[in-house]
Motif scaffolding. Structure first.
Motif, PDB file in Angstrom:
ATOM      1  N   LEU A 182       0.819  -1.217   0.000  1.00 15.40           N
ATOM      2  CA  LEU A 182       0.000   0.000   0.000  1.00 15.40           C
ATOM      3  C   LEU A 182       0.850   1.263   0.000  1.00 15.40           C
ATOM      4  CD1 LEU A 182      -2.890  -0.063   2.625  1.00 15.40           C
ATOM      5  CD2 LEU A 182      -3.044   0.125   0.149  1.00 15.40           C
TER       6      LEU A 182
ATOM      7  N   THR B  43       2.985   2.310  17.668  1.00 14.20           N
ATOM      8  CA  THR B  43       2.151   2.346  18.876  1.00 14.20           C
ATOM      9  C   THR B  43       3.042   2.238  20.118  1.00 14.20           C
ATOM     10  OG1 THR B  43       0.557   1.162  17.521  1.00 14.20           O
ATOM     11  CG2 THR B  43       0.054   1.324  19.844  1.00 14.20           C
TER      12      THR B  43
ATOM     13  N   MET C 222      -3.671   1.919  22.425  1.00 14.42           N
ATOM     14  CA  MET C 222      -2.908   2.814  23.308  1.00 14.42           C
ATOM     15  C   MET C 222      -3.736   3.196  24.536  1.00 14.42           C
ATOM     16  SD  MET C 222      -0.779   5.204  20.631  1.00 14.42           S
ATOM     17  CE  MET C 222      -2.170   6.054  19.987  1.00 14.42           C
TER      18      MET C 222
HETATM   19  C1  HEM Z   1       0.532   5.584  17.017  1.00 10.87           C
HETATM   20  C2  HEM Z   1       0.409   4.707  16.058  1.00 10.87           C
HETATM   21  C3  HEM Z   1       0.535   4.990  14.588  1.00 10.87           C
HETATM   22  C4  HEM Z   1       0.988   6.112  13.925  1.00 10.87           C
HETATM   23  C5  HEM Z   1       1.467   7.416  14.522  1.00 10.87           C
HETATM   24  C6  HEM Z   1       0.907   5.831  12.510  1.00 10.87           C
HETATM   25  C7  HEM Z   1       1.275   6.725  11.516  1.00 10.87           C
HETATM   26  C8  HEM Z   1       1.147   6.482  10.162  1.00 10.87           C
HETATM   27  C9  HEM Z   1       1.509   7.423   9.128  1.00 10.87           C
HETATM   28  C10 HEM Z   1       2.100   8.810   9.361  1.00 10.87           C
HETATM   29  C11 HEM Z   1       1.228   6.833   7.929  1.00 10.87           C
HETATM   30  C12 HEM Z   1       1.432   7.443   6.552  1.00 10.87           C
HETATM   31  C13 HEM Z   1       2.699   6.985   5.934  1.00 10.87           C
HETATM   32  C14 HEM Z   1       2.903   7.555   4.547  1.00 10.87           C
HETATM   33  O1  HEM Z   1       2.539   8.699   4.291  1.00 10.87           O
HETATM   34  O2  HEM Z   1       3.462   6.860   3.718  1.00 10.87           O
HETATM   35  C15 HEM Z   1       0.705   5.524   8.207  1.00 10.87           C
HETATM   36  C16 HEM Z   1       0.307   4.628   7.230  1.00 10.87           C
HETATM   37  C17 HEM Z   1      -0.149   3.360   7.518  1.00 10.87           C
HETATM   38  N1  HEM Z   1      -0.348   2.807   8.770  1.00 10.87           N
HETATM   39 FE1  HEM Z   1      -0.078   3.706  10.539  1.00 10.87          FE
HETATM   40  N2  HEM Z   1       0.418   4.562  12.339  1.00 10.87           N
HETATM   41  C18 HEM Z   1       0.158   4.023  13.576  1.00 10.87           C
HETATM   42  C19 HEM Z   1      -0.372   2.783  13.838  1.00 10.87           C
HETATM   43  C20 HEM Z   1      -0.794   1.882  12.895  1.00 10.87           C
HETATM   44  C21 HEM Z   1      -1.444   0.619  13.171  1.00 10.87           C
HETATM   45  C22 HEM Z   1      -1.819   0.093  14.562  1.00 10.87           C
HETATM   46  C23 HEM Z   1      -1.632   0.000  11.953  1.00 10.87           C
HETATM   47  C24 HEM Z   1      -2.235  -1.339  11.632  1.00 10.87           C
HETATM   48  C25 HEM Z   1      -2.418  -2.327  12.433  1.00 10.87           C
HETATM   49  C26 HEM Z   1      -1.124   0.891  10.924  1.00 10.87           C
HETATM   50  C27 HEM Z   1      -1.148   0.626   9.582  1.00 10.87           C
HETATM   51  C28 HEM Z   1      -0.817   1.528   8.590  1.00 10.87           C
HETATM   52  C29 HEM Z   1      -0.920   1.235   7.164  1.00 10.87           C
HETATM   53  C30 HEM Z   1      -1.399  -0.071   6.541  1.00 10.87           C
HETATM   54  C31 HEM Z   1      -0.507   2.389   6.487  1.00 10.87           C
HETATM   55  C32 HEM Z   1      -0.448   2.617   4.983  1.00 10.87           C
HETATM   56  C33 HEM Z   1      -1.748   3.295   4.564  1.00 10.87           C
HETATM   57  C34 HEM Z   1      -1.830   3.614   3.094  1.00 10.87           C
HETATM   58  O3  HEM Z   1      -0.793   3.835   2.456  1.00 10.87           O
HETATM   59  O4  HEM Z   1      -2.953   3.660   2.589  1.00 10.87           O
HETATM   60  N3  HEM Z   1      -0.629   2.019  11.532  1.00 10.87           N
HETATM   61  N4  HEM Z   1       0.653   5.328   9.574  1.00 10.87           N
END
Ligand code: HEM
Length: 508
Positions: free
Chosen positions: A130, A316, A461
């Motif tokens: 993704l 997390t 969290m």
């Molecule tokens: C405090 C916890 C979290 C923070 C601060 C966070 C932050 C982020 C950020 C900033 C992105 C964007 C990255 C980009 O622009 O390329 C992202 C994407 C993503 N995160 Fe999180 N995340 C957290 C927890 C999680 C959890 C618990 C999961 C799944 C179990 C997760 C799954 C994903 C996935 C699959 C993407 C890609 C989404 C896409 O490209 O459509 N994240 N996350």
């Protein structure tokens, strides 16, 4: 006899001379363009950063980009040129929608800014996750995966979350009642979040909380993550690739391949299992193929398992570690949180997902933790499309790499009053903080590619923090007095041990 030997003796020197002259002309031209004609010159920043990427790369390798870019913004303002083709913004309230947002309203008809490939590794199994999929594939894959992250799915996953949070509390009770030794909370939070994600993905945990040991594959994952910065370096200095192939530990590459194969195998084993347990895979498989526009392949499932395993655990655990540290440095905020948590729930069993969503101070403390120490500290850069774009009122020429730099944005007085203090009440309507630009704080990113796991992250969290604060009193050990200053940005935060003395709360 080779060709050079057949040339008159003066020819090689003439060729070398021509090459030297052409090089001097080329580099002088580049320098003059960079200094006087580059349209990005109207963006402030150190003169050296206009012509060279080396100052930025130096900080990237040293893990000090967050401090460096924060300093640059302090000196030059809300927009700063951090390298010849890269611009960082702290004007988050407009820069988030302009760079990362949906193309609606005044941006209707503009194309999405594409991710800057300089920052990403090539896909491990030939299929992009993704994170790096093109817009069409991203929409199709995200639509299918999102069933596993809906409110309904989350409610069904509560039993599983509670099992691991209870295991964290029970094991911590066992260990700390048997010995007076302090514990490393970074480790304990990582063990919990990795066990949860592995169970949600594959139907079985890593077994970290069971064995009180970091699984070998988690160690490989961390080492791999830190190496990610090198993809940026190699994309701008390709010759480093040949150098790095001489110095990179071959066992690391072998480890990465082994880890990738293991994740794919775990995914296949889980897919083959006939079960209706409410984990990610049940939801993905149930909805996969319902419509052509919501259909994904086995390889797409496998590569996204790899992404979710990292994205959903380390981040997390970072927020939980950082918030714990900040609380232990601020006795007043810590006491207020204890009062809320221990006052709201008379018994441990009352602490449910629904209950923690009604704990305003707990929610504000975690939000402030995300502001103070965003798990994704730098920006995820995007490239400006054809014809250029206006971002926060500044024209950005085509192909410029842009980002909202999270840590600098959240520590800027432009956006937040008292940015270096822990102030949960800024998220609770305190009039003293009414002018804070809260929309500038987007720790989960913004727009169509924002975090898919945001709801799960909040749930995890809140549950973990509530049960920890309800069950234990913590005290920061002297060896972790400067924990936050010792963290480094090696792609994400590389965190040292967070050494804490733990005492169980005794209730009458
Ligand atoms: C405090 C916890 C979290 C923070 C601060 C966070 C932050 C982020 C950020 C900033 C992105 C964007 C990255 C980009 O622009 O390329 C992202 C994407 C993503 N995160 Fe999180 N995340 C957290 C927890 C999680 C959890 C618990 C999961 C799944 C179990 C997760 C799954 C994903 C996935 C699959 C993407 C890609 C989404 C896409 O490209 O459509 N994240 N996350």
């Amino acid at each position: 006899m080779d060709a050079l030997d057949q040339l008159p003796a003066t020819k090689p020197f003439a060729l070398m001379g021509t090459f030297a002259v052409l090089s001097v002309i080329y580099f002088t031209g580049k320098l003059l363009y960079a200094l006087y004609f580059d349209p990005l010159n109207k963006i402030p920043g150190p003169a050296i950063n206009r012509i060279s990427r080396i100052p930025y790369v130096k900080h990237l390798l040293a893990g000090t980009t967050a401090e460096n870019v924060t300093e640059l913004h302090k000196k030059y303002g809300e927009v700063v040129r951090i390298s010849p083709n890269e611009v960082s913004f702290t004007s988050g309230e407009t820069a988030w929608p302009d760079i990362y947002g949906f193309r609606t309203g005044s941006l209707k008809g503009h194309v999405n800014m594409q991710k800057d490939s300089a920052w990403y590794a090539p896909p491990v199994n030939g299929v992009p996750s993704l994170l790096i999929a093109n817009d069409a594939d991203h929409t199709r894959v995200r639509r299918t995966l999102s069933h596993a992250f809906s409110e309904k799915a989350l409610a069904e996953q509560e039993v599983l979350l509670q099992t691991y949070v209870d295991q964290l509390i029970n094991r911590l009770q066992e260990v700390t009642s048997a010995s007076d030794e302090p514990v490393d909370m970074v480790k304990w939070y990582n063990w919990t979040t990795f066990d949860i994600i592995a169970d949600l993905l594959f139907g079985e945990p890593f077994g970290c909380l069971q064995d009180l040991r970091t699984h070998r594959y988690i160690e490989l994952l961390f080492r791999g993550l830190q190496g990610f910065r090198m993809f940026y370096v190699i994309s701008y200095f390709p010759w480093v690739k040949y150098l790095s192939s001489l110095i990179v530990d071959k066992s690391m590459i072998a480890g990465r391949i082994e880890y990738t194969n293991w994740v794919a195998q775990q995914a296949r084993t889980r897919i083959a299992r006939d079960t209706q347990r409410p984990d990610f895979m049940t939801h993905i498989l149930k909805h996969n193929g319902e419509k052509p526009e919501a259909t994904i392949t086995q390889k797409e499932i496998e590569v996204n398992c790899l992404l979710i395993l990292t994205a959903g655990s380390e981040t997390t655990a970072t927020t939980l570690s950082a918030t714990t540290y900040l609380l232990l440095k601020d006795p007043q905020v810590y006491q207020k949180l204890k009062d809320e948590v221990r006052g709201l729930w008379k018994t441990y069993g009352e602490i449910t997902l629904e209950a923690v969503n009604n704990a305003p101070y707990l929610i504000a403390v975690l939000q402030e933790g995300l502001r103070y120490f965003p798990p994704v500290p730098t920006g995820f850069e995007r490239r400006v499309g054809k014809g250029g774009e206006v971002v926060s009122g500044y024209f950005m020429p085509e192909d410029t790499a842009l980002c909202v730099s999270q840590y600098p944005t959240y520590h800027s007085e432009r956006n937040f009053k008292d940015p270096e203090a822990l102030v949960p009440q800024r998220w609770m309507g305190d009039p003293k903080y009414a002018d804070d630009k809260r929309s500038a704080c987007q720790p989960f990113s913004f727009g169509p590619r924002n975090c898919l796991g945001k709801n799960l992250a909040y749930a995890e969290m809140r549950l973990i923090m509530a049960k920890i604060v309800w069950s234990f009193d913590f005290e920061l050990d002297a060896q972790s007095a400067n924990w936050m200053a010792e963290c480094k940005v090696l792609t994400l935060w590389a965190k040292p041990e967070l050494v804490v003395r733990v005492k169980e709360v005794v209730r009458a």
